[in-house]
Write a protein that holds these residues in place. Structure first.
Motif, PDB file in Angstrom:
ATOM      1  N   SER A   1       0.815  -1.219   0.000  1.00  0.00           N
ATOM      2  CA  SER A   1       0.000   0.000   0.000  1.00  0.00           C
ATOM      3  C   SER A   1       0.849   1.270   0.000  1.00  0.00           C
ATOM      4  CB  SER A   1      -0.934   0.018   1.205  1.00  0.00           C
ATOM      5  OG  SER A   1      -0.191   0.195   2.390  1.00  0.00           O
ATOM      6  N   ASN A   2       2.125   1.138   0.338  1.00  0.00           N
ATOM      7  CA  ASN A   2       2.972   2.329   0.415  1.00  0.00           C
ATOM      8  C   ASN A   2       3.796   2.604  -0.834  1.00  0.00           C
ATOM      9  OD1 ASN A   2       2.228   3.187   3.015  1.00  0.00           O
ATOM     10  ND2 ASN A   2       3.448   1.558   3.902  1.00  0.00           N
ATOM     11  N   VAL A   3       3.703   1.740  -1.858  1.00  0.00           N
ATOM     12  CA  VAL A   3       4.499   1.999  -3.063  1.00  0.00           C
ATOM     13  C   VAL A   3       3.681   2.790  -4.081  1.00  0.00           C
ATOM     14  CG1 VAL A   3       6.013  -0.001  -2.804  1.00  0.00           C
ATOM     15  CG2 VAL A   3       3.916  -0.230  -4.126  1.00  0.00           C
ATOM     16  N   SER A   4       4.383   3.554  -4.899  1.00  0.00           N
ATOM     17  CA  SER A   4       3.682   4.425  -5.853  1.00  0.00           C
ATOM     18  C   SER A   4       3.009   3.617  -6.958  1.00  0.00           C
ATOM     19  CB  SER A   4       4.676   5.413  -6.459  1.00  0.00           C
ATOM     20  OG  SER A   4       5.738   4.698  -7.053  1.00  0.00           O
ATOM     21  N   PHE A   5       3.546   2.417  -7.253  1.00  0.00           N
ATOM     22  CA  PHE A   5       3.000   1.614  -8.356  1.00  0.00           C
ATOM     23  C   PHE A   5       2.058   0.517  -7.832  1.00  0.00           C
ATOM     24  CE2 PHE A   5       7.227   0.299  -7.087  1.00  0.00           C
ATOM     25  CZ  PHE A   5       7.053  -1.037  -6.758  1.00  0.00           C
ATOM     26  N   ALA A   6       1.500   0.741  -6.623  1.00  0.00           N
ATOM     27  CA  ALA A   6       0.679  -0.290  -5.968  1.00  0.00           C
ATOM     28  C   ALA A   6      -0.475  -0.767  -6.850  1.00  0.00           C
ATOM     29  CB  ALA A   6       0.139   0.245  -4.652  1.00  0.00           C
ATOM     30  N   ALA A   7      -1.095   0.182  -7.557  1.00  0.00           N
ATOM     31  CA  ALA A   7      -2.282  -0.171  -8.339  1.00  0.00           C
ATOM     32  C   ALA A   7      -1.968  -1.159  -9.460  1.00  0.00           C
ATOM     33  CB  ALA A   7      -2.911   1.083  -8.910  1.00  0.00           C
ATOM     34  N   GLU A   8      -0.701  -1.184  -9.912  1.00  0.00           N
ATOM     35  CA  GLU A   8      -0.354  -2.093 -11.023  1.00  0.00           C
ATOM     36  C   GLU A   8       0.207  -3.418 -10.493  1.00  0.00           C
ATOM     37  OE1 GLU A   8       2.584   0.552 -12.515  1.00  0.00           O
ATOM     38  OE2 GLU A   8       1.084   2.066 -12.046  1.00  0.00           O
ATOM     39  N   THR A   9       0.273  -3.557  -9.186  1.00  0.00           N
ATOM     40  CA  THR A   9       0.941  -4.734  -8.625  1.00  0.00           C
ATOM     41  C   THR A   9      -0.026  -5.642  -7.893  1.00  0.00           C
ATOM     42  OG1 THR A   9       2.830  -3.290  -8.251  1.00  0.00           O
ATOM     43  CG2 THR A   9       2.914  -5.440  -7.193  1.00  0.00           C
ATOM     44  N   THR A  10       0.087  -6.928  -8.157  1.00  0.00           N
ATOM     45  CA  THR A  10      -0.665  -7.923  -7.376  1.00  0.00           C
ATOM     46  C   THR A  10       0.369  -8.761  -6.635  1.00  0.00           C
ATOM     47  OG1 THR A  10      -2.387  -8.000  -9.047  1.00  0.00           O
ATOM     48  CG2 THR A  10      -2.321  -9.831  -7.509  1.00  0.00           C
ATOM     49  N   VAL A  11       0.170  -8.919  -5.344  1.00  0.00           N
ATOM     50  CA  VAL A  11       1.115  -9.742  -4.587  1.00  0.00           C
ATOM     51  C   VAL A  11       0.468 -11.086  -4.264  1.00  0.00           C
ATOM     52  CG1 VAL A  11       2.460  -7.865  -3.574  1.00  0.00           C
ATOM     53  CG2 VAL A  11       0.416  -8.679  -2.394  1.00  0.00           C
ATOM     54  N   PHE A  12       1.326 -12.098  -4.174  1.00  0.00           N
ATOM     55  CA  PHE A  12       0.825 -13.454  -3.938  1.00  0.00           C
ATOM     56  C   PHE A  12       1.482 -14.056  -2.709  1.00  0.00           C
ATOM     57  CE2 PHE A  12       0.433 -12.579  -8.424  1.00  0.00           C
ATOM     58  CZ  PHE A  12      -0.862 -12.993  -8.700  1.00  0.00           C
ATOM     59  N   THR A  13       0.691 -14.807  -1.984  1.00  0.00           N
ATOM     60  CA  THR A  13       1.219 -15.521  -0.825  1.00  0.00           C
ATOM     61  C   THR A  13       0.402 -16.808  -0.662  1.00  0.00           C
ATOM     62  OG1 THR A  13       1.846 -15.268   1.498  1.00  0.00           O
ATOM     63  CG2 THR A  13      -0.250 -14.313   0.865  1.00  0.00           C
ATOM     64  N   ALA A  14       0.729 -17.583   0.365  1.00  0.00           N
ATOM     65  CA  ALA A  14      -0.008 -18.839   0.562  1.00  0.00           C
ATOM     66  C   ALA A  14      -0.359 -19.017   2.032  1.00  0.00           C
ATOM     67  CB  ALA A  14       0.825 -20.015   0.091  1.00  0.00           C
ATOM     68  N   LEU A  15      -1.518 -19.619   2.261  1.00  0.00           N
ATOM     69  CA  LEU A  15      -1.944 -19.945   3.624  1.00  0.00           C
ATOM     70  C   LEU A  15      -2.052 -21.464   3.751  1.00  0.00           C
ATOM     71  CD1 LEU A  15      -4.759 -17.300   4.266  1.00  0.00           C
ATOM     72  CD2 LEU A  15      -2.390 -17.237   5.042  1.00  0.00           C
ATOM     73  N   PRO A  16      -1.962 -21.987   4.986  1.00  0.00           N
ATOM     74  CA  PRO A  16      -2.022 -23.443   5.155  1.00  0.00           C
ATOM     75  C   PRO A  16      -3.378 -24.022   4.753  1.00  0.00           C
ATOM     76  CG  PRO A  16      -1.328 -22.363   7.182  1.00  0.00           C
ATOM     77  CD  PRO A  16      -1.775 -21.294   6.259  1.00  0.00           C
ATOM     78  N   ALA A  17      -3.420 -25.342   4.652  1.00  0.00           N
ATOM     79  CA  ALA A  17      -4.660 -26.045   4.292  1.00  0.00           C
ATOM     80  C   ALA A  17      -5.784 -25.683   5.261  1.00  0.00           C
ATOM     81  CB  ALA A  17      -4.415 -27.547   4.349  1.00  0.00           C
ATOM     82  N   GLY A  18      -6.986 -25.694   4.762  1.00  0.00           N
ATOM     83  CA  GLY A  18      -8.155 -25.334   5.581  1.00  0.00           C
ATOM     84  C   GLY A  18      -9.119 -24.575   4.705  1.00  0.00           C
ATOM     85  N   THR A  19      -9.877 -23.672   5.307  1.00  0.00           N
ATOM     86  CA  THR A  19     -10.784 -22.843   4.507  1.00  0.00           C
ATOM     87  C   THR A  19     -10.527 -21.374   4.832  1.00  0.00           C
ATOM     88  OG1 THR A  19     -12.495 -22.945   6.194  1.00  0.00           O
ATOM     89  CG2 THR A  19     -12.629 -24.575   4.474  1.00  0.00           C
ATOM     90  N   ILE A  20     -10.727 -20.537   3.842  1.00  0.00           N
ATOM     91  CA  ILE A  20     -10.651 -19.098   4.083  1.00  0.00           C
ATOM     92  C   ILE A  20     -11.907 -18.443   3.517  1.00  0.00           C
ATOM     93  CG2 ILE A  20      -8.121 -18.899   4.056  1.00  0.00           C
ATOM     94  CD1 ILE A  20      -9.041 -17.383   1.223  1.00  0.00           C
ATOM     95  N   GLN A  21     -12.282 -17.359   4.124  1.00  0.00           N
ATOM     96  CA  GLN A  21     -13.400 -16.585   3.576  1.00  0.00           C
ATOM     97  C   GLN A  21     -13.263 -15.133   4.019  1.00  0.00           C
ATOM     98  OE1 GLN A  21     -17.292 -17.383   5.089  1.00  0.00           O
ATOM     99  NE2 GLN A  21     -16.606 -17.776   7.143  1.00  0.00           N
TER     100      GLN A  21
ATOM    101  N   SER B   1      -7.594   1.102  -3.814  1.00  0.00           N
ATOM    102  CA  SER B   1      -7.640   2.540  -3.529  1.00  0.00           C
ATOM    103  C   SER B   1      -7.561   2.791  -2.036  1.00  0.00           C
ATOM    104  CB  SER B   1      -8.948   3.132  -4.060  1.00  0.00           C
ATOM    105  OG  SER B   1     -10.041   2.520  -3.409  1.00  0.00           O
ATOM    106  N   THR B   2      -7.438   4.065  -1.695  1.00  0.00           N
ATOM    107  CA  THR B   2      -7.428   4.449  -0.283  1.00  0.00           C
ATOM    108  C   THR B   2      -8.498   5.497  -0.032  1.00  0.00           C
ATOM    109  OG1 THR B   2      -5.078   3.990  -0.049  1.00  0.00           O
ATOM    110  CG2 THR B   2      -6.008   5.487   1.558  1.00  0.00           C
TER     111      THR B   2
END
Lengths: 175, 249
Positions: free
Chosen positions: B62-82, B169-170
């Protein structure tokens, strides 16, 4: 008297047979499932550790935290191999390719590769890249370690542009 | 003599069986649940670390100037998310921010989630912050920064869960006065418990320069802030993200 002796031997044999049948069932049915489950948990755990290292490297790049050094720790229950190799040339630098490999007994072997595309598991891209990581061959050599405990030390050095594409330079060591 | 020998043999066999059954019983009653609990806590610890890493990653994004063009990826352990909305935060001048959460479940009765830039854990009806939401106080200015997840996601997997975040957006609201209040409304009492501690922590981390009168009823918790400096400014920043689960975007 003779009949009593036979009855004792028969009783012992029956108990022994029960024990043998129980152990055989355990070995044939329960043990493979336990090993399989343990291997699947190890695979998940290693993937998460890999993913957390990538997230942390992404965080350093986005925060422009040049000079910050971090560690990722991998503790495995079986022998595995972790290597850092050079990928695509990025000017005088090289793409950083981190590969983890381990053999499993009952599940497929695990091969994780962190490259410019993201994290690939057994050849399939499962977590796309947010930032592209490069290393300088002058300070980061290709390296490989085999064992059960690994520590990857990485220091963010700053952004680099090559043919219009942004890369992020790291210094890396496998300990 | 012959009869005694036969009885002794029978007793020995029964005792042997009893010892085996006792050992199996103790293993099933004590060792198995302890091992299961240890495995569950290890999974929770992994999920907690992954969620905390995600908070830091979102903060950096959220603090970088090119935030809107960037998608970041990460992973969470097995289970469910919502993604879910736990309640709303309302400022004195009527600005409202939805208190969204990215909630992970699948660890027995324990749930973990990211909300308001912190990581919470709920066991049964009790909840606590594992990582406090980010608040700051400097020279008469109290600031809250709240990530808001705008896309509904529900995803479950027996392997890990890949997640993508796209900054959108902010939104920002600022209010100045001598007495400023913030209200959190929620139908869940554990959410109100969490926010009561957020308000108290904001005061505590200001080291005596900020004061709050916190009141609570069954539907809301309200803090009336005052500052030693006299006039006080409260700003609430709402950082919106789209969330993608399962590697799709």
């Amino acid at each position: 008297m003779k009949e009593e002796g036979v009855s004792e031997v028969l009783g012992f044999v029956l108990i022994l047979m029960t024990c043998v049948i129980f152990l055989s069932l355990f070995t044939a049915a329960v043990l493979p499932n336990m090993i399989k489950e343990s291997e699947m948990q190890d695979t998940q755990s290693t993937f998460l550790q890999f993913s957390q290292m990538k997230s942390d490297m992404d965080t350093l790049c986005l925060a422009d935290a040049a000079g910050v050094r971090r560690y990722a720790v991998f503790t495995e229950s079986k022998t595995a191999r972790l290597s850092l190799s050079y990928g695509k040339p990025v000017g005088v630098l090289r793409e950083a390719v981190l590969t983890y490999e381990s053999e499993n007994i009952l599940t497929e072997k695990l091969r994780l590769v962190l490259s410019k595309d993201g994290i690939a598991k057994n050849g399939r891209l499962v977590l796309p890249s947010s930032c592209r990581f490069a290393v300088n061959p002058a300070d980061t050599a290709e390296q490989m370690k085999t064992g059960t405990d690994f520590r990857v030390e990485y220091t963010y050095l700053g952004p680099v542009t090559d043919h219009g594409a942004e890369w992020h330079l790291f210094s890396m060591r496998i300990l | 003599m012959e009869k005694d020998s036969g009885t002794a043999a029978a007793v020995a066999v029964i005792m042997l069986l009893a010892v085996i059954m006792l050992a199996a019983g103790v293993w099933a009653a004590v060792v198995l649940p302890a091992e299961a609990e240890e495995a569950r806590e290890a999974e929770i610890a992994q999920a907690k670390t992954a969620l905390e890493d995600t908070v830091f990653l979102l903060d950096a994004l959220s603090n970088v100037s090119f935030a809107a063009e960037t998608t970041v990826f990460t992973a969470l352990p097995a289970g469910t998310i919502q993604t879910e909305t736990l309640g709303i935060l309302k400022t004195g001048n009527g600005y409202t921010v939805p208190l969204t959460s990215l909630t992970c479940s699948g660890f027995g009765g324990t749930e973990l989630g990211i909300s308001a830039g912190g990581v919470w854990r709920k066991d049964g009806g009790d909840a606590a912050w594992n990582l406090f939401p980010k608040t700051s106080y400097e020279t008469g200015h109290l600031a809250f920064s709240l990530p808001v997840f705008t896309r509904n996601v529900a995803y479950g997997s027996s392997e890990m869960i890949p997640l993508g975040f796209q900054y959108l957006s902010t939104g920002r609201c600022e209010e100045t006065g001598e007495y400023l209040f913030l209200t959190v409304a929620s139908s869940e009492s554990w959410v109100l418990d969490l926010w009561e501690t957020v308000f108290a922590e904001a005061v505590f981390s200001a080291e005596g320069r900020l004061h709050a009168e916190i009141s609570r009823n069954s539907e809301s918790v309200q803090a009336v802030f005052t500052a030693d400096a006299g006039m006080l400014t409260v700003s609430v920043e709402e950082k919106r993200y789209a969330v993608f689960a399962g590697g799709k975007s």
